[in-house]
Design an enzyme around this catalytic site. Structure first.
Site, PDB file in Angstrom:
ATOM      1  N   LYS A 141       0.918  -1.272  -0.097  1.00 55.66           N
ATOM      2  CA  LYS A 141      -0.112   0.116  -0.010  1.00 55.66           C
ATOM      3  C   LYS A 141       0.932   1.213  -0.125  1.00 55.66           C
ATOM      4  O   LYS A 141       0.621   2.224  -1.015  1.00 55.66           O
ATOM      5  CB  LYS A 141      -0.930   0.069   1.260  1.00 55.66           C
ATOM      6  N   ASP A 160      -6.408   0.762   0.686  1.00 52.71           N
ATOM      7  CA  ASP A 160      -6.508   1.144   2.031  1.00 52.71           C
ATOM      8  C   ASP A 160      -8.113   0.632   2.490  1.00 52.71           C
ATOM      9  O   ASP A 160      -8.609  -0.087   1.721  1.00 52.71           O
ATOM     10  CB  ASP A 160      -6.294   2.491   2.336  1.00 52.71           C
TER      11      ASP A 160
END
Ligand code: SF4
Length: 234
Positions: A141, A160
């Site tokens: 991420k 996310d």
């Protein structure tokens, strides 16, 4: 005397369901709708270079971007480069990031990443997924944020909490694991849209498709959504 039983309650009528469009049309509609609704969606973390973006993204785990943006000016002033932070012990960083939560681990990640960048990458934040993943505290991420936002490299899709929730509601994935969700999204979304798609879905998740009671009546892609969580059907 036996109490008279009350008549059974009428069941709430199920919302009307429109016919589901072919999947390719539905996906195209979702992408176009998000693009029209959030043409200027961008990363909300304040930064001026790759190092600041990396630091802010590490701090944003389990924390709002607004809170991170309150903390980073003082942090960037104190540690403007990886070299400046690499000289410190994590304990020296902790007081500056305490309000972002999990500050003990985050300070270790920041100092560890800074030391690795200095030792192995000439003091510059690397610009490949492979290299970024060698930094302490950096998973896909964070690497996708740095690569997409700063280096404009579409190597993956940022997943996310908002992207997880919205992608599942939109049935772009059934997975729970972020890596598998990312793989599903990468398969379905054209690569040139990966970076913008992440920004747009994050904005959509923050403003409209919120975790509790999504604001479906205001949703630009409502007609392409068949989620059981919907609060309104057109
Ligand atoms: S219709 Fe509702 S649940 Fe579906 S994407 Fe829009 S806000 Fe989210």
């Amino acid at each position: 005397m036996a109490k008279a039983s009350s008549p059974p309650r009428a069941r709430k009528a199920a919302p009307p369901r429109r016919p589901r469009p072919p999947e390719a049309d539905r996906q195209r509609g979702i992408l176009a709708g998000l693009a029209a609704a959030y043409p200027h969606a961008h990363c909300a973390l304040t930064h001026r270079n790759a190092w600041e973006l990396l630091v802010a993204t590490i701090l944003s785990a389990q924390c709002t971007d607004a809170r991170v943006n309150q903390v980073t000016p003082a942090l960037f002033a104190e540690f403007p480069t990886p070299a400046a932070m690499a000289r410190m012990e994590p304990e020296a960083v902790e007081p500056l990031i305490r309000s972002t939560g999990f500050y003990h681990n985050k300070a270790k990640s920041l100092v560890g990443a800074a030391r690795k960048i200095v030792a192995d990458y000439g003091g510059k934040v690397p610009d490949t997924m492979e290299a970024l993943l060698t930094l302490p505290g950096v998973a896909r991420k964070t690497a996708n944020v740095v690569l997409g936002v700063w280096f404009h490299k579409a190597t993956g899709v940022v997943v996310d909490t908002h992207v997880q929730r919205v992608s599942r509601r939109l049935e772009l994935t059934r997975e729970e694991d972020p890596k598998r969700i990312e793989a599903d999204l990468m398969r379905q979304i054209p690569q040139e849209q990966w970076i913008d798609f992440s920004h747009r879905v994050i904005w959509h998740g923050r403003q409209i498709c919120v975790a509790r009671k999504p604001k479906c009546i205001d949703c630009a892609i409502e007609k392409f959504c068949f989620s059981a969580d919907k609060t309104w059907w057109s």
